[in-house]
Design an enzyme around this catalytic site. Structure first.
Site, PDB file in Angstrom:
ATOM      1  N   LYS A   1       0.857  -1.185   0.000  1.00 60.49           N
ATOM      2  CA  LYS A   1       0.000   0.000   0.000  1.00 60.49           C
ATOM      3  C   LYS A   1       0.892   1.233   0.000  1.00 60.49           C
ATOM      4  CE  LYS A   1      -3.711   2.317   2.558  1.00 60.49           C
ATOM      5  NZ  LYS A   1      -4.600   2.249   3.754  1.00 60.49           N
TER       6      LYS A   1
ATOM      7  N   LYS B   1      -2.161  -1.500  -3.710  1.00 64.75           N
ATOM      8  CA  LYS B   1      -3.021  -0.320  -3.662  1.00 64.75           C
ATOM      9  C   LYS B   1      -2.149   0.922  -3.758  1.00 64.75           C
ATOM     10  CE  LYS B   1      -6.447   1.962  -0.696  1.00 64.75           C
ATOM     11  NZ  LYS B   1      -7.084   1.976   0.639  1.00 64.75           N
TER      12      LYS B   1
END
Length: 336
Positions: free
Chosen positions: A201, A255
């Site tokens: 992320k 992400k």
């Protein structure tokens, strides 16, 4: 390749629709999608999110209706994110472990109405519950404390598992949290509760509308660069993924999505594990803005970007376009 033009004309197989379908290497279906939803307080409430056109915060009864809609469309899983009221936010994020918090009530309501007909993925991080908008507990200097935060994340994960969550998705990027959560789930008897780790992320500029939706955007003090990844790094992403797999993650997530398809492809090639990507709020908003400006056809943009995730190696995609994309895909199937 040994043949050459004109013995080999690659356009031959592209000349007709039936042939294009026959030679298609990647297939996208509603079963590849996870639908993120925002939960808010009240009954019969729908609050449109201004920075996410077409996306709303729903009260629990509305979430149940959307879950049933997902089932009808063939979308196998929903992802829940709470918009916690300001008076329930605190520096210690105590509301995250309240068994009657907004998230847990939504989980129980969906489970009661839909049974095992749909998967429920739940976000494990403290930013929807902290007064300062960070994903963890902070010291006096504003630094996010790793181990103290992990202890709360474990309690939060067990709280959600007890409510009926199928997939625990830690999105906080604290070191060691996957192992701690996996051990707690095993000790608690939740052997079949999956962990989908937000393994790679990034500290991205694409999260703004999401923070508006969960109510943490205006609260955030500082940034998240001390725990989310540097967008310049790819080898580090592979190390993060390796750690999360070793600690007990059943699947991993990258992400944001489209700007990081190279990471998706590297993770899939290196580890051969289920890899998911999150087409985040900023990506969604850009597609909607482009369509509204006449810069592209909305339906085509949605399906092309989702196909790109699958082509890169994604097992599935979290996308706010899930319901719309499923309708388009189902219509294509019905029309032959």
């Amino acid at each position: 390749m040994t043949a050459s033009y004109p013995a080999l004309r690659l356009r031959r197989s592209r000349a007709t629709e039936w042939s294009r379908a026959l030679h298609r290497e990647t297939v996208l279906t509603p079963a590849d999608l996870i639908w993120p939803m925002f939960v808010t307080e009240g009954t019969g409430v729908e609050h449109p999110v201004a920075s996410l056109p077409g996306v709303s915060r729903w009260s629990v009864d509305g979430i149940v209706a959307r879950a049933q809609e997902a089932i009808d469309l063939g979308v196998p899983c929903i992802a829940l994110f709470p918009n916690t009221q300001a008076d329930r936010r605190s520096d210690d994020a105590a509301e995250a472990i309240n068994p009657d918090n907004l998230m847990c009530r939504a989980i129980r309501a969906v489970r009661a109405e839909c049974g095992e007909g749909i998967g429920i993925l739940t976000d494990v991080a403290l930013d929807p519950y902290t007064a300062h908008g960070q994903d963890g507990l902070v010291d006096d200097g504003g630094y996010v404390l790793n181990d103290d935060t992990v202890a709360v994340l474990v309690d939060q994960a067990i709280n959600q598992a007890e409510a009926g969550a199928d997939i625990i998705a830690p999105s906080d990027m604290m070191d060691g949290r996957v192992k701690a959560i996996r051990m707690a789930l095993e000790m608690g008897g939740y052997h079949n509760v999956q962990i989908m780790a937000y393994a790679a992320k990034y500290a991205s500029a694409f999260y703004g509308p999401f923070r508006d939706a969960v109510g943490s955007g205006g609260l955030l003090k500082g940034d998240k660069k001390s725990y989310q990844m540097d967008p310049a790094n790819s080898e580090e992403a592979l190390r993060e993924v390796a750690l999360d797999i070793a600690e007990g993650a059943d699947s991993v997530m990258v992400k944001p999505g489209l700007p990081y398809l190279d990471i998706v492809a590297k993770v899939k090639a290196r580890f051969e594990v289920p890899v998911f990507a999150y087409q985040v709020s900023g990506e969604y908003a850009m597609i909607e803005a482009a369509a509204a400006a006449g810069a592209g056809d909305r339906d085509a943009l949605v399906l092309e970007t989702l196909m790109a995730f699958k082509r890169a190696g994604c097992t599935g995609i979290l996308t706010y376009h899930a319901a719309h994309a499923a309708r388009l895909l189902n219509a294509r199937l019905q029309n032959g």
